[in-house]
Design a protein around this motif. Sequence first.
Motif, PDB file in Angstrom:
ATOM      1  N   ASP A 140       0.862  -1.179   0.000  1.00 52.94           N
ATOM      2  CA  ASP A 140       0.000   0.000   0.000  1.00 52.94           C
ATOM      3  C   ASP A 140       0.896   1.225   0.000  1.00 52.94           C
ATOM      4  O   ASP A 140       1.965   1.238   0.618  1.00 52.94           O
ATOM      5  CB  ASP A 140      -0.872   0.031   1.261  1.00 52.94           C
ATOM      6  CG  ASP A 140      -1.871  -1.104   1.293  1.00 52.94           C
ATOM      7  OD1 ASP A 140      -2.522  -1.345   0.261  1.00 52.94           O
ATOM      8  OD2 ASP A 140      -1.997  -1.753   2.352  1.00 52.94           O
ATOM      9  N   PRO A 170       2.232   4.463   1.358  1.00 53.83           N
ATOM     10  CA  PRO A 170       2.186   5.074   2.693  1.00 53.83           C
ATOM     11  C   PRO A 170       1.327   6.338   2.675  1.00 53.83           C
ATOM     12  O   PRO A 170       1.323   7.096   1.701  1.00 53.83           O
ATOM     13  CB  PRO A 170       3.651   5.410   2.983  1.00 53.83           C
ATOM     14  CG  PRO A 170       4.427   4.467   2.131  1.00 53.83           C
ATOM     15  CD  PRO A 170       3.606   4.286   0.887  1.00 53.83           C
ATOM     16  N   GLU A 171       0.615   6.559   3.742  1.00 53.31           N
ATOM     17  CA  GLU A 171      -0.338   7.677   3.804  1.00 53.31           C
ATOM     18  C   GLU A 171       0.321   9.021   3.512  1.00 53.31           C
ATOM     19  O   GLU A 171      -0.305   9.921   2.967  1.00 53.31           O
ATOM     20  CB  GLU A 171      -1.038   7.718   5.161  1.00 53.31           C
ATOM     21  CG  GLU A 171      -0.112   8.031   6.319  1.00 53.31           C
ATOM     22  CD  GLU A 171      -0.837   8.085   7.644  1.00 53.31           C
ATOM     23  OE1 GLU A 171      -1.428   9.133   7.959  1.00 53.31           O
ATOM     24  OE2 GLU A 171      -0.792   7.072   8.362  1.00 53.31           O
ATOM     25  N   TYR A 172       1.605   9.165   3.859  1.00 52.92           N
ATOM     26  CA  TYR A 172       2.290  10.435   3.640  1.00 52.92           C
ATOM     27  C   TYR A 172       2.403  10.771   2.161  1.00 52.92           C
ATOM     28  O   TYR A 172       2.461  11.927   1.778  1.00 52.92           O
ATOM     29  CB  TYR A 172       3.686  10.406   4.261  1.00 52.92           C
ATOM     30  CG  TYR A 172       3.652  10.075   5.722  1.00 52.92           C
ATOM     31  CD1 TYR A 172       3.186  10.999   6.653  1.00 52.92           C
ATOM     32  CD2 TYR A 172       4.049   8.827   6.182  1.00 52.92           C
ATOM     33  CE1 TYR A 172       3.127  10.692   8.000  1.00 52.92           C
ATOM     34  CE2 TYR A 172       4.000   8.513   7.524  1.00 52.92           C
ATOM     35  CZ  TYR A 172       3.534   9.448   8.427  1.00 52.92           C
ATOM     36  OH  TYR A 172       3.472   9.141   9.748  1.00 52.92           O
ATOM     37  N   ALA A 196       0.288   9.206  -0.276  1.00 55.98           N
ATOM     38  CA  ALA A 196      -1.013   9.013  -0.923  1.00 55.98           C
ATOM     39  C   ALA A 196      -1.832  10.296  -0.982  1.00 55.98           C
ATOM     40  O   ALA A 196      -2.538  10.547  -1.953  1.00 55.98           O
ATOM     41  CB  ALA A 196      -1.796   7.923  -0.210  1.00 55.98           C
ATOM     42  N   LYS A 197      -1.744  11.127   0.049  1.00 51.33           N
ATOM     43  CA  LYS A 197      -2.635  12.294   0.095  1.00 51.33           C
ATOM     44  C   LYS A 197      -2.183  13.444  -0.803  1.00 51.33           C
ATOM     45  O   LYS A 197      -2.969  14.317  -1.130  1.00 51.33           O
ATOM     46  CB  LYS A 197      -2.797  12.774   1.531  1.00 51.33           C
ATOM     47  CG  LYS A 197      -1.520  13.253   2.177  1.00 51.33           C
ATOM     48  CD  LYS A 197      -1.759  13.628   3.625  1.00 51.33           C
ATOM     49  CE  LYS A 197      -0.459  13.996   4.301  1.00 51.33           C
ATOM     50  NZ  LYS A 197      -0.619  14.271   5.697  1.00 51.33           N
ATOM     51  N   ASP A 199      -0.668  13.133  -3.989  1.00 48.08           N
ATOM     52  CA  ASP A 199      -0.296  12.595  -5.293  1.00 48.08           C
ATOM     53  C   ASP A 199      -0.923  13.440  -6.400  1.00 48.08           C
ATOM     54  O   ASP A 199      -1.929  13.073  -6.992  1.00 48.08           O
ATOM     55  CB  ASP A 199      -0.715  11.135  -5.403  1.00 48.08           C
ATOM     56  CG  ASP A 199      -0.293  10.522  -6.716  1.00 48.08           C
ATOM     57  OD1 ASP A 199       0.483  11.164  -7.462  1.00 48.08           O
ATOM     58  OD2 ASP A 199      -0.719   9.393  -7.006  1.00 48.08           O
TER      59      ASP A 199
END
Length: 128
Positions: free
Chosen positions: A32, A34-36, A38-39, A41
């Motif tokens: 997946d 990483p949230e850092y 993904a937001k 992009d």
Amino acid sequence: FFTLDACEDDVPLYLFDPNFGEKVPELVSDYDVPEYFAKDDLFSLMGADRPHYRWLIVGAARSGSSFHKDPNATSAWNAVITGRKKWVMFPPHVNPPGVHPSEDGAHVAAPLSLVEWFSNFYQYAYDG
């Protein structure tokens, strides 16, 4: 039959495959973002014009990428599946010893292989 373990080249191959996700979709589902990353992009807004953003990279011992700046200015993250990877990073305003970028940074002249750079310049760069 050849294995990476048997490679003794001074400059072994370092293979990049930006299309592994289409060839082996199961690999893409193994991780997946990483949230850092993904937001923020923003490249996802480019649709079909998006530059390559997923790579499978395979290399033997002593292989690696030459000094460079990401040409697409992306935020990248890496995972090592097996073995080790040594990262050598410098602040943007510092040229690594023995490495000579063009004025605009688009091209980098490094007359040394990575093995030669580590043998001749790493300690100097490490000691700073």
